[in-house]
Design a protein around this motif. Structure first.
Motif, mmCIF file in Angstrom:
data_model
loop_
_atom_site.group_PDB
_atom_site.id
_atom_site.type_symbol
_atom_site.label_atom_id
_atom_site.label_comp_id
_atom_site.label_asym_id
_atom_site.label_seq_id
_atom_site.Cartn_x
_atom_site.Cartn_y
_atom_site.Cartn_z
ATOM 1 N N TYR A 1 0.698 19.928 13.559
ATOM 2 C CA TYR A 1 -0.040 21.126 13.151
ATOM 3 C C TYR A 1 0.481 21.626 11.804
ATOM 4 O O TYR A 1 -0.292 21.993 10.914
ATOM 5 N N HIS B 1 -13.587 21.082 20.712
ATOM 6 C CA HIS B 1 -13.272 21.965 21.847
ATOM 7 C C HIS B 1 -11.768 21.877 22.141
ATOM 8 O O HIS B 1 -11.338 21.608 23.268
ATOM 9 N N ARG C 1 -11.530 23.193 15.673
ATOM 10 C CA ARG C 1 -11.416 23.712 17.047
ATOM 11 C C ARG C 1 -12.739 23.569 17.802
ATOM 12 O O ARG C 1 -12.776 23.095 18.941
ATOM 13 N N ASN D 1 -11.183 26.456 12.262
ATOM 14 C CA ASN D 1 -12.193 26.811 13.266
ATOM 15 C C ASN D 1 -13.198 25.682 13.476
ATOM 16 O O ASN D 1 -13.636 25.427 14.609
ATOM 17 N N GLU E 1 -7.744 23.396 21.141
ATOM 18 C CA GLU E 1 -6.901 24.481 20.633
ATOM 19 C C GLU E 1 -5.572 23.890 20.193
ATOM 20 O O GLU E 1 -4.759 23.467 21.019
#
Length: 278
Positions: free
Chosen positions: A199, A189, A185, A182, A191
């Motif tokens: 990832y 900004h 993220r 988080n 995703e």
């Protein structure tokens, strides 16, 4: 193997060749047998190695679980190992107990929501896939349809068992991973795409990072000149890594070493900027 005690027609306590106590199971394994009799290893479906301090309690537990649950648990464990998941020896017993309880809940119409299902799917896709396969096995072997949330619970059992310890830190590790993702993220900004190799590498790094934090095992030191180069070259990822470091210290009391911060910087850079370049 020589029988020490017959627990039921399918389960017994035995001495292995080294003289250690084990619990073994197999359909009809001990039918007509008594303590002192030999059991052929070819007739054994599963072996449970018990910790000495918990032998009495766990022995009673395995004796109370009907054999079909031990059988389907063995199939799930075998499937997990085939996918490359390495589990400690106590995994089968705790999973069998969970399945026995889950089936009783399902038959009674009781549903327990899995509040960590989404995180489990995202952070542990391999274990979750085994959990989904387990629901199919339970349906085929026990004729009981478990709710989808159970795939997540089974996956969590596998994650716990991968640690090799009886005491699970999986929930705490997942929480730390969620918090760190988080921060990335919101900082960028951005995703992340959970289907990308970068990832997966990032999540794997976070998992072992969180495990080291919980166990108080710092990463090996890194050359200071190399660390300075990383921080100077990747300033935005480094700022994010330092933000994560400060959060872990302020919220949880963990001290992140410069080496950890440097490696985290590299993983953040690869995750964020490779995605943007594609």
């Amino acid at each position: 193997m020589k029988i020490i005690k017959v627990l039921n027609n399918n389960v017994a306590i035995v001495h292995d060749r080294s003289g250690h106590e084990q619990v073994v199971s197999g359909r009809g394994l001990t039918f007509g047998k008594r303590p002192g009799d030999e059991i052929a290893s070819t007739n054994i479906s599963q072996t449970f190695t018990l910790q000495p301090e918990a032998t009495v309690q766990l022995t009673q537990l395995v004796a109370e679980i009907p054999y079909p649950y031990l059988q389907v648990t063995g199939q799930i464990i075998d499937h997990a190992k085939q996918t490359g998941i390495s589990l400690h020896r106590g995994a089968a017993l705790t999973l069998a107990d969970h399945l026995f309880t889950a089936v009783k809940r399902a038959k009674a119409g009781e549903v327990v929501p899995n509040v960590m299902l989404w995180d489990t799917q995202r952070f542990y896709p391999r274990e979750y896939a085994v959990g989904q396969a387990a629901l199919t096995m339970v349906k085929a072997q026990l004729n009981v349809s478990l709710p989808p949330d159970e795939a997540g619970f089974i996956a969590f059992h596998l994650v716990n068992a991968e640690s090799g310890s009886a005491r699970s830190d999986a929930a705490k590790i997942t929480q730390l991973m969620q918090e760190m993702v988080n921060i990335v993220r919101f900082h960028f900004h951005f995703e992340p795409d959970p289907t990308t190799p970068d990832y997966c590498r990032f999540i794997t790094h976070l998992k072992f990072f969180a495990q080291r934090l919980l166990r108080g095992e710092p990463m090996a030191t890194v050359d200071e000149e190399l660390l300075r180069l990383i921080m100077r070259r990747y300033q935005a990822p480094a700022a994010c890594a330092q933000k994560i470091s400060a959060f872990l210290s302020n919220r949880h009391g963990y001290q992140v070493t410069p080496a950890e911060c440097g490696y985290l910087t590299l993983h953040i850079e690869r995750l964020v900027y490779r995605a943007q370049a594609q």
